[in-house]
Write an enzyme that holds these catalytic residues in place. Structure first.
Site, PDB file in Angstrom:
ATOM      1  N   ALA A 136      46.536  23.996  15.484  1.00 43.62           N
ATOM      2  CA  ALA A 136      46.926  24.096  16.893  1.00 43.62           C
ATOM      3  C   ALA A 136      47.070  25.583  17.207  1.00 43.62           C
ATOM      4  O   ALA A 136      48.139  26.157  17.049  1.00 43.62           O
ATOM      5  CB  ALA A 136      48.230  23.348  17.150  1.00 43.62           C
ATOM      6  N   GLU A 137      45.980  26.189  17.616  1.00 40.86           N
ATOM      7  CA  GLU A 137      45.948  27.646  17.781  1.00 40.86           C
ATOM      8  C   GLU A 137      46.929  28.140  18.844  1.00 40.86           C
ATOM      9  O   GLU A 137      47.542  29.198  18.696  1.00 40.86           O
ATOM     10  CB  GLU A 137      44.520  28.094  18.119  1.00 40.86           C
ATOM     11  CG  GLU A 137      43.516  27.910  16.990  1.00 40.86           C
ATOM     12  CD  GLU A 137      43.017  26.489  16.817  1.00 40.86           C
ATOM     13  OE1 GLU A 137      42.379  26.185  15.782  1.00 40.86           O
ATOM     14  OE2 GLU A 137      43.272  25.652  17.721  1.00 40.86           O
ATOM     15  N   PHE A 179      38.420  30.722  12.366  1.00 41.04           N
ATOM     16  CA  PHE A 179      37.294  31.573  12.741  1.00 41.04           C
ATOM     17  C   PHE A 179      37.516  31.982  14.202  1.00 41.04           C
ATOM     18  O   PHE A 179      38.155  31.264  14.968  1.00 41.04           O
ATOM     19  CB  PHE A 179      35.964  30.823  12.618  1.00 41.04           C
ATOM     20  CG  PHE A 179      35.580  30.471  11.210  1.00 41.04           C
ATOM     21  CD1 PHE A 179      34.659  31.248  10.518  1.00 41.04           C
ATOM     22  CD2 PHE A 179      36.123  29.362  10.580  1.00 41.04           C
ATOM     23  CE1 PHE A 179      34.291  30.919   9.221  1.00 41.04           C
ATOM     24  CE2 PHE A 179      35.767  29.029   9.292  1.00 41.04           C
ATOM     25  CZ  PHE A 179      34.850  29.814   8.595  1.00 41.04           C
ATOM     26  N   ALA A 180      36.969  33.131  14.588  1.00 35.44           N
ATOM     27  CA  ALA A 180      37.128  33.605  15.962  1.00 35.44           C
ATOM     28  C   ALA A 180      36.672  32.562  16.973  1.00 35.44           C
ATOM     29  O   ALA A 180      37.230  32.464  18.075  1.00 35.44           O
ATOM     30  CB  ALA A 180      36.342  34.900  16.161  1.00 35.44           C
ATOM     31  N   ASP A 181      35.686  31.773  16.616  1.00 37.10           N
ATOM     32  CA  ASP A 181      35.142  30.759  17.519  1.00 37.10           C
ATOM     33  C   ASP A 181      36.183  29.724  17.933  1.00 37.10           C
ATOM     34  O   ASP A 181      36.015  29.040  18.943  1.00 37.10           O
ATOM     35  CB  ASP A 181      33.979  30.029  16.838  1.00 37.10           C
ATOM     36  CG  ASP A 181      33.013  30.978  16.161  1.00 37.10           C
ATOM     37  OD1 ASP A 181      33.475  31.779  15.319  1.00 37.10           O
ATOM     38  OD2 ASP A 181      31.814  30.937  16.464  1.00 37.10           O
ATOM     39  N   ILE A 222      39.446  30.399  18.555  1.00 42.00           N
ATOM     40  CA  ILE A 222      40.609  31.050  19.145  1.00 42.00           C
ATOM     41  C   ILE A 222      40.852  30.620  20.586  1.00 42.00           C
ATOM     42  O   ILE A 222      41.939  30.801  21.132  1.00 42.00           O
ATOM     43  CB  ILE A 222      40.471  32.595  19.074  1.00 42.00           C
ATOM     44  CG1 ILE A 222      41.827  33.292  19.306  1.00 42.00           C
ATOM     45  CG2 ILE A 222      39.442  33.090  20.075  1.00 42.00           C
ATOM     46  CD1 ILE A 222      42.842  33.074  18.237  1.00 42.00           C
ATOM     47  N   PRO A 227      41.554  27.899  22.327  1.00 44.51           N
ATOM     48  CA  PRO A 227      42.763  27.166  22.750  1.00 44.51           C
ATOM     49  C   PRO A 227      44.002  28.053  22.849  1.00 44.51           C
ATOM     50  O   PRO A 227      44.938  27.717  23.566  1.00 44.51           O
ATOM     51  CB  PRO A 227      42.927  26.112  21.645  1.00 44.51           C
ATOM     52  CG  PRO A 227      41.555  25.910  21.115  1.00 44.51           C
ATOM     53  CD  PRO A 227      40.911  27.261  21.167  1.00 44.51           C
ATOM     54  N   HIS A 253      31.095  29.285  13.877  1.00 47.10           N
ATOM     55  CA  HIS A 253      31.520  30.155  12.773  1.00 47.10           C
ATOM     56  C   HIS A 253      30.823  31.508  12.818  1.00 47.10           C
ATOM     57  O   HIS A 253      30.801  32.225  11.816  1.00 47.10           O
ATOM     58  CB  HIS A 253      31.241  29.481  11.416  1.00 47.10           C
ATOM     59  CG  HIS A 253      31.897  28.150  11.260  1.00 47.10           C
ATOM     60  ND1 HIS A 253      31.343  26.982  11.734  1.00 47.10           N
ATOM     61  CD2 HIS A 253      33.078  27.797  10.701  1.00 47.10           C
ATOM     62  CE1 HIS A 253      32.149  25.970  11.470  1.00 47.10           C
ATOM     63  NE2 HIS A 253      33.214  26.435  10.840  1.00 47.10           N
TER      64      HIS A 253
END
Length: 702
Positions: free
Chosen positions: A430-431, A457-459, A461, A463, A502
Site C-alpha cells: 500500500a504505497e 519499483f518506480a512504476d 509509486i 498510488p 518494472h
C-alpha cells in the site's frame, strides 16, 4: 441496525448518560465553559460569512453548524501541546476548543501574515497551530488520516502516552487511503482516534451514493482490534461521553477507535455551494430543528442548570472578546509577495559530517578507502552507517524485513538482524500508506529521520503520489513550522528486461513538485555521499536509483570514508572536453562516457560529460559553464523525450546561454512508447551507446 440505535436522537436524560456526564450537569463552571465555546464558535462562524460578503477574506468558508456537539467534545478532549490533532476544513469549533484564540481563527480566515497555521499560505478555514500540535492539514479530504496513523505509530514505538486524533467527514471515508489508514491502525493497534462527522452530504452527493451503509462506520466493523463508538454529534453530552470512552480505550492500550458522530449540515457545504439546488425546504427546516446551540441553551434553562442572565452574561463577554479580536486581526499585515520563495526547500545544513562537492572526474583520494564497492553495496553500507549514527532512524517498505531477504534487491541486507524489528519493518502493499505514515511519523520529534522504499519499483509509486505532493509543500504551507525528514528510495529505469511495470522513469513527474529534492546518482560514491546528506538534512528527498546499475561494474567506485557528504545541487564533471557538451544523469551517464571515448578516439572530437546527480536542486551554473565552454550541447536522459527533464535543461540553456550557442540544443531520450518486455523491443526503445554516439556526431558536425 436502525439509525435510532446509533443515538441519532437527542440524549439529554440523565439516566441514560454516564456518571461523568452527570457530574458535568452539576458543574456550573463546566456548563458555562461549554456554552462559552458553543456560542463564541457560532459567532465566529457567522462572522466568516460576513467577511466574505465584505470582500475582506474567508474566500473559502465551510460552516460547521450542526456539528457543534462532537466538535466541542473533540476539541476539549485534545490535550494541547501533548496530543496530535489533525482537523479538517470544517473544524472551526474543534480548533477553538482545542486552543486557538478567536483572533487566531480570524487571522486564518483573513489570510494574514501572522496566521499561526501558515501565514496565509493555505486556504482559509484550514485552522492549525503546530506550536500546540494542532496540525496544518491538507485540502485533500481524508489524507491526513495516514499522517495521524503515522504519528500514532511513533507514539507506540517511543512508548508515549499521547493520542493522535483524526477528524473528517463521512465522504472522506470513501477514499482508499482512509481504508489503508484504518487497516494499518487496527493491525498495529495504534493510539489513534478517527472521528467521523457524518452530516450525510459530500458537497451535494448524499451518503447513499457514497456507501451502502448510511452509517459509514459500519463499513469498518470487520476490522480486528478496532472499536467503533456511536454518538449523536449534535448532542454535547453524548459526544463527550463517546470521546471519553474512546480516549480511555486508547490509553488503556487497546488500539484504535472510530467515533461515528451523527451530525446534520444546517448550511451549505461552503460559500460556493447552493444547497437549495439539491435539498428541499422541508429537509432544511428539519435540519434546523436539530441545531445544537439553541437545543443546548434551552436545556440549560429548562433544567435550571443556568439562568437566562448567566447565559446573557456569557454572550456579552463573547461579543466583547470578538469586538477586541476583530480589529486586531483586520489590522494585521498581509503576506509579503517577497516571501513566496521562503520555505520552499530547507537550507542545506547537515547535522554532522564533512561536506565535499566532489565535482571533478577523479575525486580527492584522501576521501576514499581502498575498498571498491558496487552501487547496491553503497546503498546498503550507507544505510547501516546512518542507522548506527542516529538511533532515531527508521525504515519500512515492502519486503524490507522478511528474515534474510532485505528488500527485493537486497539493499536492506542485514539491517533487520542488526537493528531489530522496532526500527526496520515490513509495510503492506500500500504505497500511499507507506509514504503517508512516514510523513506522520516524522512529526513526533524533530530528530527522527524516516527512510522508506516508496514502492518496489518506480512504476508502482503512483498510488502514493498524493502523499508525495502533500509532503512536498508541508514546509512551505506551514511557513517553516514543519518539514518531514524523509528519504524515499525508488528503484527506477530499464535495461533489465522488466516490461511495463518494472522499467519506468518518473523524474519528469517528481521534479514538478516544489519542495522535493530529486536525486539520480550514477556511481557508488555519489550514492553514499547523497544518502548521507539526505539522512542528515531537514526535508524530503527522493532518490531515484537506476537499478540497472545496482551490480553493474560501470557504477563501481572506491568507498567513501565515513562522514564524507556530497551536497545537493552540485553536478560532477565525468570528462572534460572542448568541442561538445553532453549533459546527463543516471544510467545514461555511462552511455555518454562510452560514446565520448569513441568520438575522441575515432573522430578526434573532444566531448565534455556533465553528470547532474541532483535534478532538484539543480546546478545551473555548471550547466551554463559547460555550454559556454563548448558552445554545443546534447542533453541525454533515459526517460521519454516528451515531458522528460531534458526539456527543462534545454529551456534553461536557451534562456541563459543563447549567445554562446553554435548549434541548436539537442535532446536525446528514449522513444515515446511504453517500455516493452521483449528484449528486442526494449533495445529499440531505450537509449544505448550507439544512439548517443550518432546524435553527438551529428551535432558536432553542425
Amino acid at each position: 441496525m436502525s439509525e435510532k440505535n446509533h443515538n441519532t436522537e437527542p440524549i439529554l436524560d440523565s439516566e441514560t448518560i454516564s456518571a461523568q456526564v452527570s457530574e458535568i450537569l452539576n458543574s456550573k463552571d463546566t456548563l458555562k465553559k461549554w456554552y462559552k465555546y458553543l456560542q463564541l464558535g457560532r459567532s465566529l462562524d457567522l462572522r466568516a460569512a460576513s467577511y466574505l460578503k465584505k470582500g475582506m477574506g474567508w474566500s473559502y468558508h465551510a460552516p460547521y453548524q450542526g456539528h457543534d456537539g462532537i466538535q466541542l467534545a473533540l476539541g476539549l478532549t485534545f490535550r494541547a501541546g501533548k496530543d496530535f490533532l489533525f482537523p479538517y476544513y470544517r473544524d472551526m469549533l474543534t480548533c477553538l476548543a482545542a486552543g486557538l484564540t478567536p483572533e487566531e481563527i480570524l487571522l486564518n480566515g483573513l489570510s494574514r501574515d501572522t496566521d499561526v497555521a501558515g501565514g496565509g499560505r493555505h486556504m482559509s478555514n484550514h485552522f492549525a497551530k503546530p506550536e500546540i500540535r494542532i496540525q496544518n492539514g491538507s485540502s485533500l479530504t481524508g489524507n491526513h488520516s495516514l499522517h495521524a496513523v503515522g504519528v500514532a505509530r511513533a507514539i507506540k514505538k517511543y512508548n508515549g502516552d499521547e493520542i493522535a486524533f483524526y477528524s473528517g467527514g463521512e465522504s472522506a471515508c470513501s477514499e482508499g487511503y482512509f481504508y489503508e489508514a484504518v487497516s494499518g491502525a487496527s493491525r498495529e493497534m495504534l493510539p489513534v482516534i478517527f472521528v467521523i462527522q457524518n452530516n450525510r452530504y459530500g458537497i451535494s452527493v448524499p451518503v447513499k451514493d457514497q456507501s451502502a451503509n448510511p452509517i459509514v462506520a459500519e463499513n469498518f466493523s470487520g476490522f480486528l482490534n478496532l472499536r467503533i463508538i456511536y454518538c449523536d454529534g449534535t448532542d454535547v453530552f453524548d459526544s463527550w461521553r463517546a470521546m471519553q470512552e474512546a480516549t480511555k480505550h486508547v490509553l488503556d492500550g487497546n488500539g484504535a477507535v472510530i467515533v461515528h458522530a451523527d451530525c446534520v449540515r444546517i448550511g451549505a457545504h461552503s460559500n460556493s455551494d447552493n444547497h437549495q439546488l439539491y435539498r428541499s425546504p422541508e429537509e432544511l427546516e428539519k435540519a434546523k430543528e436539530r441545531d445544537p446551540l439553541p437545543r443546548f441553551r434551552n436545556h440549560l434553562i429548562e433544567n435550571k442548570l443556568l439562568t437566562e442572565d448567566e447565559l446573557k452574561a456569557i454572550e456579552d463577554e463573547n461579543e466583547a472578546e470578538l469586538a477586541e479580536a476583530a480589529p486586531k486581526a483586520e489590522a494585521a499585515p498581509l503576506p509579503s509577495p517577497d516571501s513566496v520563495m521562503d520555505f520552499v526547500l530547507p537550507e542545506y545544513k547537515p547535522v554532522e559530517g564533512e561536506v565535499h562537492e566532489l565535482t571533478e572526474p577523479e575525486g580527492d583520494p584522501s576521501l576514499y578507502t581502498d575498498e571498491v564497492i558496487k552501487f547496491l553495496q553503497a546503498i546498503n553500507f550507507t544505510q547501516i552507517e546512518e542507522f548506527e549514527r542516529n538511533e532515531n532512524t527508521f525504515l519500512w517498505g515492502q519486503d524490507v524485513a522478511s528474515k534474510e531477504k532485505g528488500g527485493v534487491f537486497n539493499a536492506e541486507k542485514g539491517m533487520l538482524k542488526k537493528f531489530g524489528n522496532e526500527r526496520v519493518f515490513n509495510a503492506p502493499i500500500a504505497e500511499d500508506f507507506i509514504v503517508g505514515t512516514a510523513n506522520g511519523f516524522c512529526r513526533y520529534r524533530d530528530d527522527i529521520w524516516v527512510l522508506v522504499e516508496g514502492a518496489e519499483f518506480a512504476d508502482y509509486i503512483w498510488p502514493a503520489m498524493e502523499q508525495v505532493v502533500e509532503l512536498s509543500h508541508e514546509y512551505w504551507r506551514t511557513k517553516g513550522q514543519f518539514v518531514p525528514n524523509m528519504l524515499i528510495r525508488v528503484a527506477s529505469g530499464g535495461y533489465i528486461n522488466g516490461g511495463l511495470y518494472h522499467s519506468q522513469n518518473v523524474e519528469g513527474s517528481f521534479t514538478t513538485f516544489p519542495g522535493l529534492r530529486v536525486l539520480v546518482p550514477a556511481f557508488a560514491d555519489d550514492m553514499q555521499g547523497l544518502i548521507r546528506s539526505a539522512m542528515r538534512t531537514k526535508g524530503a528527498t527522493v532518490i531515484l536509483e537506476p537499478k540497472f546499475l545496482y551490480n553493474h561494474p560501470w557504477a563501481k567506485t572506491k568507498r567513501l570514508k565515513k562522514d564524507v557528504l556530497i551536497p545537493f545541487g552540485k553536478a560532477r564533471y565525468r570528462r572534460y572536453g572542448s568541442d561538445l557538451s553532453i549533459i546527463t544523469y543516471g544510467t545514461t551517464v555511462h552511455h555518454a562516457m562510452r560514446a565520448a571515448d569513441r568520438l575522441e578516439s575515432e573522430q578526434g572530437i573532444s566531448v565534455e560529460v556533465l553528470d547532474l546527480r541532483s535534478l532538484i536542486p539543480l546546478d545551473k551554473e555548471a550547466i551554463f559553464e559547460t555550454v559556454r565552454k563548448t558552445s554545443k550541447v546534447l542533453v541525454v536522459h533515459e526517460d521519454k523525450r516528451t515531458g522528460g527533464f531534458g526539456g527543462e535543461i534545454a529551456a534553461l540553456i536557451a534562456e541563459n546561454c543563447f549567445e554562446s550557442l553554435d548549434a541548436p540544443v539537442i535532446r536525446l531520450g528514449s522513444l515515446d512508447t511504453p517500455v516493452g518486455f521483449s528484449k528486442i523491443l526494449e533495445n529499440a526503445i531505450l537509449l544505448n551507446d550507439q544512439k548517443v554516439y550518432d546524435e553527438a556526431l551529428k551535432l558536432a558536425s553542425y
